[in-house]
Design an enzyme around this catalytic site. Structure first.
Site, PDB file in Angstrom:
ATOM      1  N   GLY A  73       0.834  -1.206   0.000  1.00 29.15           N
ATOM      2  CA  GLY A  73       0.000   0.000   0.000  1.00 29.15           C
ATOM      3  C   GLY A  73       0.864   1.249   0.000  1.00 29.15           C
ATOM      4  O   GLY A  73       0.547   2.250  -0.665  1.00 29.15           O
ATOM      5  N   THR A  74       1.974   1.199   0.719  1.00 29.63           N
ATOM      6  CA  THR A  74       2.869   2.357   0.804  1.00 29.63           C
ATOM      7  C   THR A  74       3.394   2.714  -0.589  1.00 29.63           C
ATOM      8  O   THR A  74       3.418   3.886  -0.973  1.00 29.63           O
ATOM      9  CB  THR A  74       4.050   2.026   1.747  1.00 29.63           C
ATOM     10  OG1 THR A  74       3.504   1.713   3.031  1.00 29.63           O
ATOM     11  CG2 THR A  74       5.017   3.183   1.869  1.00 29.63           C
ATOM     12  N   GLN A 175      -7.723   1.008   4.111  1.00 26.68           N
ATOM     13  CA  GLN A 175      -8.562   0.495   5.209  1.00 26.68           C
ATOM     14  C   GLN A 175     -10.019   0.314   4.798  1.00 26.68           C
ATOM     15  O   GLN A 175     -10.865   0.002   5.645  1.00 26.68           O
ATOM     16  CB  GLN A 175      -8.495   1.460   6.414  1.00 26.68           C
ATOM     17  CG  GLN A 175      -7.132   1.543   7.067  1.00 26.68           C
ATOM     18  CD  GLN A 175      -6.757   0.281   7.859  1.00 26.68           C
ATOM     19  OE1 GLN A 175      -7.617  -0.528   8.221  1.00 26.68           O
ATOM     20  NE2 GLN A 175      -5.468   0.108   8.116  1.00 26.68           N
ATOM     21  N   SER A 195      -4.130  -2.423  -0.253  1.00 27.64           N
ATOM     22  CA  SER A 195      -3.066  -3.305   0.219  1.00 27.64           C
ATOM     23  C   SER A 195      -3.685  -4.639   0.622  1.00 27.64           C
ATOM     24  O   SER A 195      -4.584  -4.692   1.461  1.00 27.64           O
ATOM     25  CB  SER A 195      -2.372  -2.659   1.419  1.00 27.64           C
ATOM     26  OG  SER A 195      -1.420  -3.546   1.949  1.00 27.64           O
ATOM     27  N   ALA A 196      -3.177  -5.731   0.042  1.00 26.33           N
ATOM     28  CA  ALA A 196      -3.836  -7.035   0.199  1.00 26.33           C
ATOM     29  C   ALA A 196      -3.897  -7.519   1.646  1.00 26.33           C
ATOM     30  O   ALA A 196      -4.862  -8.169   2.043  1.00 26.33           O
ATOM     31  CB  ALA A 196      -3.120  -8.074  -0.670  1.00 26.33           C
ATOM     32  N   THR A 233       9.670  -8.347 -11.295  1.00 25.96           N
ATOM     33  CA  THR A 233       8.979  -9.619 -11.525  1.00 25.96           C
ATOM     34  C   THR A 233       7.745  -9.715 -10.634  1.00 25.96           C
ATOM     35  O   THR A 233       7.812  -9.425  -9.440  1.00 25.96           O
ATOM     36  CB  THR A 233       9.944 -10.792 -11.232  1.00 25.96           C
ATOM     37  OG1 THR A 233      11.065 -10.656 -12.103  1.00 25.96           O
ATOM     38  CG2 THR A 233       9.283 -12.134 -11.453  1.00 25.96           C
ATOM     39  N   CYS A 320       4.253   1.300  13.945  1.00 31.34           N
ATOM     40  CA  CYS A 320       5.354   1.805  13.128  1.00 31.34           C
ATOM     41  C   CYS A 320       6.492   0.802  13.212  1.00 31.34           C
ATOM     42  O   CYS A 320       6.522  -0.056  14.089  1.00 31.34           O
ATOM     43  CB  CYS A 320       5.781   3.196  13.547  1.00 31.34           C
ATOM     44  SG  CYS A 320       6.604   3.240  15.108  1.00 31.34           S
TER      45      CYS A 320
HETATM   46  N1  PLP Z   1      -2.407   3.486   4.205  1.00 33.27           N
HETATM   47  C1  PLP Z   1      -3.124   3.118   5.276  1.00 33.27           C
HETATM   48  C2  PLP Z   1      -4.368   3.851   5.599  1.00 33.27           C
HETATM   49  C3  PLP Z   1      -2.698   2.054   6.072  1.00 33.27           C
HETATM   50  O1  PLP Z   1      -3.415   1.692   7.142  1.00 33.27           O
HETATM   51  C4  PLP Z   1      -1.508   1.378   5.730  1.00 33.27           C
HETATM   52  C5  PLP Z   1      -0.986   0.289   6.587  1.00 33.27           C
HETATM   53  O2  PLP Z   1      -1.101   0.352   7.793  1.00 33.27           O
HETATM   54  C6  PLP Z   1      -0.808   1.783   4.581  1.00 33.27           C
HETATM   55  C7  PLP Z   1      -1.286   2.846   3.850  1.00 33.27           C
HETATM   56  C8  PLP Z   1       0.434   1.084   4.145  1.00 33.27           C
HETATM   57  O3  PLP Z   1       0.143  -0.167   3.589  1.00 33.27           O
HETATM   58  P1  PLP Z   1       1.283  -1.313   3.524  1.00 33.27           P
HETATM   59  O4  PLP Z   1       1.391  -1.873   4.893  1.00 33.27           O
HETATM   60  O5  PLP Z   1       0.778  -2.300   2.533  1.00 33.27           O
HETATM   61  O6  PLP Z   1       2.525  -0.642   3.061  1.00 33.27           O
END
Ligand code: PLP
Length: 383
Positions: A73-74, A175, A195-196, A233, A320
């Site tokens: 997700g990041t 979320q 994010s899966a 990949t 964190c």
């Molecule tokens: N955005 C939100 C709102 C999240 O809660 C999170 C993870 O806690 C992320 C982004 C980041 O996702 P990932 O853990 O897949 O990097």
């Protein structure tokens, strides 16, 4: 998971759906080919990705070509913000309650952070003031990871289209999938991050949805996978499992929202009976999966320690990497005073949560708070 453990940290990560694990397994064993190859074995892996893409697109209501599989997700958030402003230089804007995956990108670019209201959602009047032709990216999260607050993306979208028509509107919907129908969110925005591991898929698989005709500079360069938008990949098994998890999450959502809302109400009732406990935002403003309270005069760190001893997995703020307790930027942005924010407690519910989990959590939290207060009283009497 140990039978004794009460897991109430689903917003940090939720257990994989067994169906998603089963879908993933063949790709960890016999179907190991690199999907970028040209032989039949590679084509088989590539076809699995294409099928997963179709499933995900159907659930979001987008075109399959609008899906970009990423590593988390990041990365999806970083690409949607940094990638967009590299392509179309301008000001990046976001709300003060965004996840650091968004906030740090906007701050790093010298962008503008807009305040939030008492519920932790973006202050629309303040947003309007900063919008204009120089704004190239606006990010407003669908659901806050600490409080569960749901943003009014309909209002945000209207405002951004009117006052910053050139901006790419991004939503961090990481979320959202367990609680909101993504088909209702997608028409409002240009890019969306998922994010899966937040919906029963594996860690290390992100999804970035990018509306056709919107462009960004890819952050990861190399072999040109994902139509040159994200090289590297493919994590074939992870992508297949993510699609399966999203399919089940989407199918079960109507039932799960009702079931988890009842458990959420039960949990709140138990927690609010504790002296000094305050609900951080009203339930109507939040998804059912997050119960956030502030316990006056209690330090979250001590409370989490005692809860851990009692086999309850909870959280104070978003996790964190260091595991250290940092004051929540979300609660501070909402204007909560330190006497409340130091006692923040987030319990997040998900597909494995049961009534017995909720009962055990209420007992354990009540006992832990009482123990902390007894120690505090003794300290005061001694001092
Ligand atoms: N955005 C939100 C709102 C999240 O809660 C999170 C993870 O806690 C992320 C982004 C980041 O996702 P990932 O853990 O897949 O990097």
């Amino acid at each position: 998971m140990s039978l004794d453990l009460v897991y109430l940290d689903h917003a940090a990560t939720t257990p994989m759906r067994p169906e998603a694990v089963r879908a993933m397994l063949p790709f960890l064993t016999e179907v190991f080919a690199n999907p970028s190859g040209s032989h039949r074995f590679a084509r088989q892996a590539r076809q699995s990705i294409d099928e997963a893409r179709d499933v995900v697109a159907e659930i979001i209501g987008c075109k399959p070509g609008e899906i970009v599989f990423t590593g988390c997700g990041t990365e999806s958030d970083n690409t949607a913000i940094t990638g967009v402003i590299r392509r179309s230089p301008g000001v990046a804007v976001c709300s003060a309650a965004e996840h650091h995956a968004v906030l740090h990108c906007v701050e790093h670019s010298g962008g503008t952070v807009v305040g939030v209201d008492a519920n932790g959602t973006i202050d629309l009047e303040a947003l309007q003031l900063v919008l204009g032709p120089k704004v190239s990216s606006v990010s407003v999260m669908a659901v806050n990871n600490e409080t569960g607050a749901i943003s009014d993306l309909v209002a945000v979208s209207k405002m951004v289209r009117r006052y910053a028509p050139n901006a790419v509107l991004h939503t961090d919907a990481v979320q959202a999938p367990c609680w909101l129908d993504l088909r209702t969110l997608w028409p409002l925005v240009d890019t969306m991050a998922l994010s899966a591991h937040k919906f029963g898929g594996p860690k290390g698989v992100g999804i970035l949805v990018v509306r056709e005709g919107k462009y960004f500079e890819p952050l990861v360069l190399g072999g040109g996978q994902e139509r040159d938008r994200r090289s590297g990949t493919h994590n074939v098994g992870g992508i297949v499992a993510a699609a399966e998890a999203l399919r089940i999450t989407d199918a079960e959502r109507p039932h799960e929202v009702v079931r988890i809302s009842a458990l959420r109400d039960q949990l709140f009732a138990g927690l609010l009976a504790i002296e000094g406990a305050r609900r951080t935002i009203p339930s109507e403003s939040s998804v059912p999966g997050v119960v956030h309270v502030c316990l006056q005069g209690i330090e979250s760190e001590s409370l989490l320690y005692l809860l851990d001893e009692a086999m309850i997995c909870a959280s104070a703020a978003s996790a964190c990497a260091s595991g250290a307790m940092e004051p929540s930027h979300v609660l501070a942005a909402m204007g909560l005073t330190p006497d409340l924010t130091t006692g923040a407690l987030r319990l997040s519910l998900g597909h494995t949560t049961t009534e017995s989990d909720v009962d055990r959590a209420i007992v354990a939290i009540t006992e832990a708070v009482s123990r902390i207060r007894t120690v505090q009283d003794r300290g005061r009497q001694a001092g």
